[in-house]
Enzyme design. Sequence first.
Site, PDB file in Angstrom:
ATOM      1  N   SER A 322      51.370  -5.576  19.554  1.00 58.15           N
ATOM      2  CA  SER A 322      50.447  -6.681  19.824  1.00 58.15           C
ATOM      3  C   SER A 322      51.135  -7.772  20.633  1.00 58.15           C
ATOM      4  CB  SER A 322      49.922  -7.260  18.506  1.00 58.15           C
ATOM      5  OG  SER A 322      49.079  -8.368  18.740  1.00 58.15           O
ATOM      6  N   TRP A 325      51.598  -6.499  24.151  1.00 59.75           N
ATOM      7  CA  TRP A 325      50.320  -6.482  24.855  1.00 59.75           C
ATOM      8  C   TRP A 325      50.065  -7.819  25.545  1.00 59.75           C
ATOM      9  CZ3 TRP A 325      45.985  -9.550  24.479  1.00 59.75           C
ATOM     10  CH2 TRP A 325      44.823  -9.090  25.099  1.00 59.75           C
ATOM     11  N   HIS A 326      50.528  -8.898  24.906  1.00 66.91           N
ATOM     12  CA  HIS A 326      50.248 -10.231  25.435  1.00 66.91           C
ATOM     13  C   HIS A 326      51.044 -10.546  26.695  1.00 66.91           C
ATOM     14  CE1 HIS A 326      48.277 -10.936  21.549  1.00 66.91           C
ATOM     15  NE2 HIS A 326      47.671 -11.938  22.153  1.00 66.91           N
ATOM     16  N   GLY A 327      52.156  -9.904  26.905  1.00 66.36           N
ATOM     17  CA  GLY A 327      52.890 -10.219  28.122  1.00 66.36           C
ATOM     18  C   GLY A 327      54.247  -9.571  28.196  1.00 66.36           C
ATOM     19  N   PHE A 480      46.741 -12.153  30.601  1.00 67.28           N
ATOM     20  CA  PHE A 480      47.019 -10.979  29.785  1.00 67.28           C
ATOM     21  C   PHE A 480      46.102  -9.820  30.141  1.00 67.28           C
ATOM     22  CE2 PHE A 480      47.971 -14.549  26.629  1.00 67.28           C
ATOM     23  CZ  PHE A 480      49.258 -14.679  27.115  1.00 67.28           C
TER      24      PHE A 480
END
Length: 480
Positions: A322, A325-327, A480
Site C-alpha cells: 500500500s 502504491w502511493h509513490g 499517484f
Amino acid sequence: MLFNSIDFAIFLPIVFTLYWFVVQKNLKLQNLLIIVASYLFYGWWDYRFLSLIVFSSLLDYSIGLGLSKYEDKTKRKVLLLLSLFVNLGFLGFFKYYNFFLDNFIDAFSLFGSNISIQGLNIILPVGISFYTFQTLSYTIDVYREKLKPTEDILSFLAFVSFFPQLVAGPIERASNLLPQFYKKRRFVYSNAVDGMRQILWGLFKKVVVADNCATFANQIFDNYSEHSASTLVFGVLFFTFQIYGDFSGYSDIAIGTSRLFGFNLMRNFAFPYFSRDIAEFWRRWHISLSTWFRDYLYIPLGGSKGGLVKKIRNVFVIFLVSGFWHGANWTFIVWGFLNALYFIPIMLMKKNRVNTNDVAEGRLFPTFVEFRQIIFTFLLTMVAWVFFRAPTVTDALLYLKGLFSKSILTVPDNLINWLITLAFIFTLVFVEWLQRGKEHALELHDIKISSPLRWSFYILIFFTIFWYGGSQQDFIYFQF
C-alpha cells in the site's frame, strides 16, 4: 481538468444537459457521451496519455472475452497473467522505473562499484494507479468466475474511463460499477440534490480547508530546521487536514457528480479521524484501496488464517505494498511499515474488529475512554503523515527529532496568521462530528430544517469557498 477549476464548472453543466436532455432516451448514446466526455476530461491534462487508457481498456475487454471462451485452466491463467503483466508493466515503467534504477546504482556504490546509467525523463500519467487497479478488478473477477465478461464494449470503455472517478478514485469494482452502464438511468431529483450537497462539501474541504492548510504546511515542512517544535506540531496538523480535505474532498465531488448522472459509487471515506484505533482508521480511510488490497492480495495470501508468523507477514505485505502504491519513494514504504507496526498489536490481541460501529453512537459526546482513543489514534496517524509528506526518510526523522525539544512549550511562530485556517479546520471537524453517522457531512434528508435556513447555510458555504479559498493546488492523489 481539475474539479476546482472554471473549466470543470463549464464542462459539467454542458455534459449534464446533453446527457439528460439530448440523449436520455438512448442508453448507448448516453454511454458514448460518457466516453467522449471522459476522454476530453482526461485529455485536457495531456491528450497523449489517452492511448494508455484506450489500450488497457481494449486489452482487458478482449481478455475478458477470451476467458469466457476457454475452460482450460492453463489458457485462462495465461490470459490473466497477460493482463497482470501488461497493466502492472505500464504502471511499473511510468511510476517506478527511475526509483528502481536509482536504488540499483546505489546498491552497487555500497560495494565500491560506481556505474553510470542514465535515467529517463518520464512523465507520470495522472491517475494511472487508479484506472489500472480498476481494470484489473475486472479481469481478476472474470477469471475467478465471480463476474460475467461483457460483450458491450461501450459500457466497458465507459466503466474504465468514467470521468468523475477516473484520476483519483474511488477505485471502483467492475462488479459494482460496470452493471450500472447496462441499465437505463433515470433522473431522480432527490439523488441529484444530495449529490450537489456532497459536491459543495467536497469543494469546501478541498478549496477552503486543504488548499489553505497546504500553504502553511509547505512553508513549515520546506524550512523545518528553522522552526520551533511548537511550529512543527502545527506543520503536521496542517498537513494532516490538508491530505484529508484534499483526498476526501475529491471523493465527495466524484461521488456527488456521479449521482447527477444516475450512478452510485462506493464510499471512500467514513470520517476516519474519529477512529478509536488504527484498524478502524483503515476501515474508514481510502476504503476503495483498502478493500481492493484486502480482496486481491491479503485474502489470497491467507489473510488472518494460519500461524502467527504468516499473519504478521501478511500484514506487513499489505501495508508495504500500500505504501509503495502511493509513490516511488522510501518515505511511502516507511509510512506503510509504520502503519503495519501500529496494526499488528491490535491484531495479535484480536481487537482489530472491536470498533465497527460509529463512535458515540446515539450520543452527542464521546465517553472519556472514546475521546482518549480518538486522540491517541489521531496522534499516531500524524506521526505517520510526517513520512508521507517529507521528501526523504532523513528529512522525516529530522522533522520528528525537532518535535521533541524544549521549544515545544513556546508560542508558534505565526499563530496569528493561522487563526482563520484553524477556524476552518474546527468547522470541518464540528460539522462532520455531528454528521458522523451519515454517508457524507451534508446528508440532510432526515433532518428537519426550514428552507430559508437550509439555503442560508448553502450560500454561506458557497461564499466561504469563493472568498476564502486558498491558492489553487493540484489534488495530492493526482501524483499517484
